[in-house]
Write a protein that holds these residues in place. Sequence first.
Motif, PDB file in Angstrom:
ATOM      1  N   LEU A   1       0.746  -1.179  -0.032  1.00  0.00           N
ATOM      2  CA  LEU A   1       0.017   0.266   0.711  1.00  0.00           C
ATOM      3  C   LEU A   1       1.193   1.051  -0.555  1.00  0.00           C
ATOM      4  O   LEU A   1       0.758   2.327  -0.582  1.00  0.00           O
ATOM      5  CB  LEU A   1      -0.811   0.079   1.202  1.00  0.00           C
ATOM      6  CG  LEU A   1      -1.835  -1.605   0.926  1.00  0.00           C
ATOM      7  CD1 LEU A   1      -2.735  -0.623   2.714  1.00  0.00           C
ATOM      8  CD2 LEU A   1      -3.053  -1.179   0.025  1.00  0.00           C
ATOM      9  N   TRP A   2       2.122   1.479   0.862  1.00  0.00           N
ATOM     10  CA  TRP A   2       2.714   2.697   0.961  1.00  0.00           C
ATOM     11  C   TRP A   2       3.503   3.034  -0.647  1.00  0.00           C
ATOM     12  O   TRP A   2       3.306   3.554  -1.143  1.00  0.00           O
ATOM     13  CB  TRP A   2       4.431   1.696   1.944  1.00  0.00           C
ATOM     14  CG  TRP A   2       3.130   1.509   3.240  1.00  0.00           C
ATOM     15  CD1 TRP A   2       2.340   2.419   3.334  1.00  0.00           C
ATOM     16  CD2 TRP A   2       4.416   1.085   3.791  1.00  0.00           C
ATOM     17  NE1 TRP A   2       2.610   1.450   5.147  1.00  0.00           N
ATOM     18  CE2 TRP A   2       3.256   1.239   5.480  1.00  0.00           C
ATOM     19  CE3 TRP A   2       5.290   0.615   4.738  1.00  0.00           C
ATOM     20  CZ2 TRP A   2       3.999   0.482   6.758  1.00  0.00           C
ATOM     21  CZ3 TRP A   2       5.792   0.091   5.917  1.00  0.00           C
ATOM     22  CH2 TRP A   2       4.897   0.202   6.828  1.00  0.00           C
ATOM     23  N   LYS A   3       3.685   1.567  -1.226  1.00  0.00           N
ATOM     24  CA  LYS A   3       3.949   1.962  -2.757  1.00  0.00           C
ATOM     25  C   LYS A   3       3.670   2.351  -3.417  1.00  0.00           C
ATOM     26  O   LYS A   3       3.555   3.405  -4.432  1.00  0.00           O
ATOM     27  CB  LYS A   3       4.911   0.026  -2.995  1.00  0.00           C
ATOM     28  CG  LYS A   3       6.674  -0.006  -2.489  1.00  0.00           C
ATOM     29  CD  LYS A   3       7.277  -0.624  -2.649  1.00  0.00           C
ATOM     30  CE  LYS A   3       7.932  -1.470  -1.623  1.00  0.00           C
ATOM     31  NZ  LYS A   3       8.161  -2.919  -2.721  1.00  0.00           N
ATOM     32  N   LYS A   4       2.774   1.667  -3.781  1.00  0.00           N
ATOM     33  CA  LYS A   4       1.665   2.280  -4.382  1.00  0.00           C
ATOM     34  C   LYS A   4       0.240   3.213  -3.887  1.00  0.00           C
ATOM     35  O   LYS A   4       0.085   3.879  -5.388  1.00  0.00           O
ATOM     36  CB  LYS A   4       0.163   0.549  -5.097  1.00  0.00           C
ATOM     37  CG  LYS A   4       1.260  -0.513  -5.307  1.00  0.00           C
ATOM     38  CD  LYS A   4       1.790  -0.363  -6.706  1.00  0.00           C
ATOM     39  CE  LYS A   4       2.798  -1.795  -6.873  1.00  0.00           C
ATOM     40  NZ  LYS A   4       3.188  -2.008  -8.323  1.00  0.00           N
ATOM     41  N   ILE A   5      -0.274   3.173  -3.201  1.00  0.00           N
ATOM     42  CA  ILE A   5      -0.990   3.909  -2.781  1.00  0.00           C
ATOM     43  C   ILE A   5      -0.655   5.358  -1.865  1.00  0.00           C
ATOM     44  O   ILE A   5      -1.072   6.607  -2.534  1.00  0.00           O
ATOM     45  CB  ILE A   5      -2.395   3.273  -2.381  1.00  0.00           C
ATOM     46  CG1 ILE A   5      -2.872   1.945  -2.760  1.00  0.00           C
ATOM     47  CG2 ILE A   5      -3.265   4.405  -1.631  1.00  0.00           C
ATOM     48  CD1 ILE A   5      -4.100   1.734  -2.131  1.00  0.00           C
TER      49      ILE A   5
END
Length: 322
Positions: free
Chosen positions: A154-158
Motif C-alpha cells: 500500500l505504501w508503494k502503490k497508494i
Amino acid sequence: MAKNLVIVESPAKAKTIEKFLGKDFKVESSFGHIADLPSKELGVDVENDFNPKYIVDEDKKALVKKLKALAKKADTIWLASDEDREGEAISWHLAETLDLDRSKTKRIVFNSITKSAIQKAIENPREINYNLVNAQQARRVLDRLVGYELSPVLWKKIKPGLSAGRVQSVSVRLIVERERDIEVFNPEASYKVVAEFKTVNGNVFGAKLGKSFQTKAEAQVFLNKNAGSLFNVASLDKKLAKKSPAAPFTTSTLQQEASRKLYFSVARTMQVAQRLYEAGLITYMRTDSVNLSGEAIGAAKDTIIQNYGEKYSKVRNYKGKS
C-alpha cells in the motif's frame, strides 16, 4: 510489604481497585501488554507451525523488573486484567514473562469495578483460560501475517502510512464489490402522490397514496382527475401503543447510539467508556451480552423508586439469543 500483589491493565483502574482492597493488597498496572511481537520483523515462524516470537520492548523492561521484584515478595499474585481475549493474553504474558509461581498465582475477573464485584472476584479465582489466550494469539498472528506483508505494498502503490489487516482488507473488498454493483445498477423511476388535506375545522394532515405510478404523466393524470374533489375520512382508528425500553447496551449498540445521538466516533466512544469503566461507573463495555447482574438490577430499581416512585419501576430481565 503487602501480602497480595494485584496486577491490572491500566493505572486508572489500579487506583480505583486499591481503594476497595485495603492495606494487605498492593495494586500495580502492567500498562497493557508487557510482551508483544517485534516491530521490526515478522515475528512469526511460518515454517514452524506459525510460532510467535514475543519480546519485551525497551520501554517496558523497567516495569517488568519492578513487577518481578514485587511478585517475589508477595504471598499471592492476582492477575486481574480484563475478561476478554486481550485481557487473558495479558495475564498469560505476565505469568510467563515474570516467571510467576503457579501455586501462588491466581486469575480473577470482574465486569464492573465496584467493591462487591472485586470482593466476589477475590473469593472466586480461576486458572488462566488458554482457549482465550490461543484465540488472541491466532488473531495477533493473522494481523501480523496480513498487515506486515500487505501494508508495504500500500505504501508503494497508494500512500505511505496506510495499514492493512485481517479485518480492514476484507472490509475494503466488500465496499469495492458493493460500489461496483452500484455502478452497474440501472435505476427504475416511479412516482408517488402525497397530498395535504385541510379539515372543516381548519386542521391540516398529510396522506400518501398507497400505490406508485410508473411515469410522471400517469401521476399527473391522476392529480388532474382529482383536483377540486371533496374527500371524506372513511374511518378513524385509535389504538394504544406499547413501547418497550431498549435492551442494555452491547459494544455495537453503544457505538451506534453514541454515533447517532452524540456524533461520536467509535474511538471516542470506547475511550469515554473505558474511563467510565475504570472509575467504576459502568460495567465492562466490550461485550455481546445483554444480561445484567442482580446487583446492578437492584441498584437501578432502588434509584428509580427513590427518585420517581414505585409506579415507574418495572424490573426486566434481558437474555441473549445464544
